[in-house]
Design a protein around this motif. Structure first.
Motif, short mmCIF file in Angstrom:
data_model
loop_
_atom_site.label_atom_id
_atom_site.label_comp_id
_atom_site.label_asym_id
_atom_site.label_seq_id
_atom_site.Cartn_x
_atom_site.Cartn_y
_atom_site.Cartn_z
N ALA A 252 -1.39 -3.27 -6.00
CA ALA A 252 -1.65 -2.32 -4.92
C ALA A 252 -2.68 -2.91 -3.95
O ALA A 252 -3.63 -3.56 -4.38
CB ALA A 252 -2.17 -1.00 -5.49
N TYR B 209 -1.31 3.43 -8.63
CA TYR B 209 -1.30 1.97 -8.53
C TYR B 209 -2.66 1.46 -8.03
O TYR B 209 -3.19 0.47 -8.54
CB TYR B 209 -0.18 1.51 -7.60
N PRO C 108 3.18 -7.45 -9.41
CA PRO C 108 3.02 -6.41 -8.39
C PRO C 108 1.59 -5.87 -8.38
O PRO C 108 0.99 -5.67 -9.44
CB PRO C 108 4.00 -5.33 -8.83
N LEU D 169 5.50 0.39 -3.77
CA LEU D 169 4.84 0.08 -5.03
C LEU D 169 5.67 0.54 -6.23
O LEU D 169 5.84 -0.19 -7.21
CB LEU D 169 3.46 0.72 -5.08
N ARG E 186 3.31 3.83 -1.34
CA ARG E 186 3.65 4.18 -2.72
C ARG E 186 5.14 4.01 -2.99
O ARG E 186 5.55 3.72 -4.11
CB ARG E 186 3.20 5.62 -3.02
N SER F 103 0.83 -1.21 0.00
CA SER F 103 0.00 0.00 0.00
C SER F 103 0.86 1.26 0.00
O SER F 103 0.43 2.31 -0.46
CB SER F 103 -0.93 0.02 1.23
#
Length: 504
Positions: free
Chosen positions: A427, A439, A425, A410, A407, A405
């Motif tokens: 989110a 994301y 990958p 991510l 950023r 979660s």
């Protein structure tokens, strides 16, 4: 005989002016190319990781869409061009456009300075620009400010050229108006802050006739600019105006108040963006407001600076939010500095030292620590190591999906897993509107992907539904942006997914 002598001396003066003009052009070209080459060489040996924004822009370069969650799409298109030319997607390839675009802006600044003043002022403006601290820093990173500044200066050049032929029509005016429209549109697609500058162009035209153009030319350029940005406006409409909502959220207007410390801090930070001597010179030049050129350049710079200071007063503003003011602001400062050689010399020495030190820090200063113990470049270090450790553990645990979660996680996950066909990958599905990131908007965890999914998170930032879950792997983050934080991988229980909105 005297007439012949007069012609001779007149020719001599013209020849002298040409020689002087050529000398300043050569100085500007040598300075800009030399600084740019130095930056590109240093970039090749840069030891920092992609910052979270840079990694996100790289993802946009793969998507090649007409929009993105937080900013316009042109930065992604630029990265796509450099990675295609270089044949790779390493940090050097992703960042390569930054010093090149700044060199192009310096060249445009020379041209605009020569148009308004002469070759000497144009050359000094180009040299001052290429050594500005903010330019030195943003030449090490790929950011949306960089192409926007280029298109601002190009727009001002084309506007000024249109003004010079305002009594004429014909193909040249049409070509210039089309070029102006494209420059404004591409500037808007670089960063929406482009829109803050151009309401002040009519004020500049009111104060100085050299900025006045025909209404028909201005309207035609505006129509072209609208056509250029229409695909991005459509993208925003199709995605529930995600970018507009994000822009409002970072402005913090819902928490508006009066924060004088924030306003003073923002205003003072501008001296760091352009250097203290340039910033003082820009303000001191305002004393000559009886000069129409000074008045018009003031209109194209100071109101934007004051507008962003007001934003900092009522909420918050980052130092780079006012960079659009310095396209014209630099041309306010340069003649003032040129008339005071000691100030000019001090400014160039200070800014050149910064222009040398900053790139070298990314090579030799990655272990340099501040008095508080933090790495001086901690924002740009540790991301690759942390996420590569997570990916290695995810492979060991036979995970097919890696979720986060944060950023920062991510951005690096998507970058490192770009060619991985075993781990996807995703989110973390927040189940909230609007989504908190690009994301979460386009790559949320889907119901069918949960069986072999692991969540990458800080131990102290787990979702409430996972507080009692034991980690599958856990480690302390190495030196860098999250140094000493406990990070790990967790299985995602079905209870965490109940009621979540899994739509894209």
């Amino acid at each position: 005989m005297s007439g012949v002598a007069g012609q001779f001396h007149g020719t001599e003066r013209i020849g002298g002016l040409e020689t002087e003009r050529s000398r300043w052009v050569a100085i500007a070209v040598f300075s800009v190319l030399g600084v740019t080459l130095f930056r590109i060489i240093c970039l090749a040996f840069d030891r920092t990781d992609l910052f979270v924004d840079e990694a996100q822009y790289w993802l946009w370069s793969r998507e090649m869409a007409f929009g993105a969650y937080s900013k316009p799409p042109l930065i992604g298109w630029v990265i796509r061009l450099t990675t295609w030319i270089m044949g790779g997607e390493g940090t050097f390839d992703v960042r390569l456009a930054a010093p090149i675009l700044h060199a192009m802006t310096a060249a445009a600044m020379f041209y605009l300075g020569r148009m308004i003043y002469d070759a000497r002022i144009g050359a000094l403006a180009a040299i001052i620009y290429i050594t500005l601290p903010g330019v030195s820093l943003s030449s090490l990173l790929i950011s949306t400010d960089t192409p926007m500044l280029l298109f601002i200066v190009v727009s001002l050049i084309l506007w000024r050229k249109l003004s010079a032929i305002r009594t004429e029509g014909g193909p040249l005016a049409l070509i210039l108006a089309i070029g102006l429209g494209f420059a404004v549109g591409l500037g808007f697609l670089s960063k929406y802050a482009m829109a803050f500058l151009f309401p002040f162009v009519p004020l500049a035209a009111y104060l100085d006739r050299n900025w006045r153009v025909r209404w028909s030319h201005a309207l035609f350029a505006g129509a072209v600019a609208t056509l250029v940005v229409t695909p991005n406006l459509w993208w925003n409409y199709a995605h529930d105006f995600a970018t507009a909502r994000h822009t409002v959220s970072i402005a913090h207007w819902n928490a508006a108040g009066l924060n004088f410390g924030s306003a003073l801090g923002f205003f003072g930070a501008q001296a760091g963006v352009v250097g203290p001597f340039v910033f003082i010179a820009m303000l001191m030049a305002l004393r000559d407001v009886r000069n129409p050129t000074v008045r018009s350049l003031c209109a194209l710079s100071i109101p934007l600076l004051l507008l962003m200071t007001a934003q900092a007063l009522i909420s918050r503003a980052f130092a780079n939010w006012a960079v659009g003011a310095y396209a014209a602001g630099l041309l306010l400062a340069t003649p003032w500095l040129a008339a005071r050689p000691h100030w000019l010399r001090a400014s160039l020495i200070l800014n050149t030292v910064a222009a040398i030190i900053l790139p070298l820090l990314t090579i030799f200063g990655t272990e340099l620590r501040l008095p508080n113990g933090d790495l001086a470049l901690k924002r740009y270090l540790g991301r690759f190591a942390l996420v590569s450790t997570a990916i290695a553990d995810a492979r060991r645990l036979d995970a097919h999906v890696l979720v986060a979660s944060d950023r920062s996680f991510l951005a690096e996950m998507f970058y490192q897993l770009r060619d991985d066909h075993h781990i996807v990958p995703r989110a973390w599905n927040e189940g909230v509107e609007p989504p908190s990131s690009h994301y979460a908007l386009l790559y949320p965890l889907q119901p069918g992907e949960t069986a072999n999914a692991l969540l990458l998170s800080r131990a102290d930032s787990l979702p409430a539904c996972m507080k009692d879950e034991p980690p599958q792997a856990e480690w302390a983050a190495t030196a860098g942006f999250m140094e000493r934080a406990t990070v790990g991988l967790w299985k995602i229980p079905a209870s965490c997914l109940e009621g979540a909105n899994h739509g894209p």
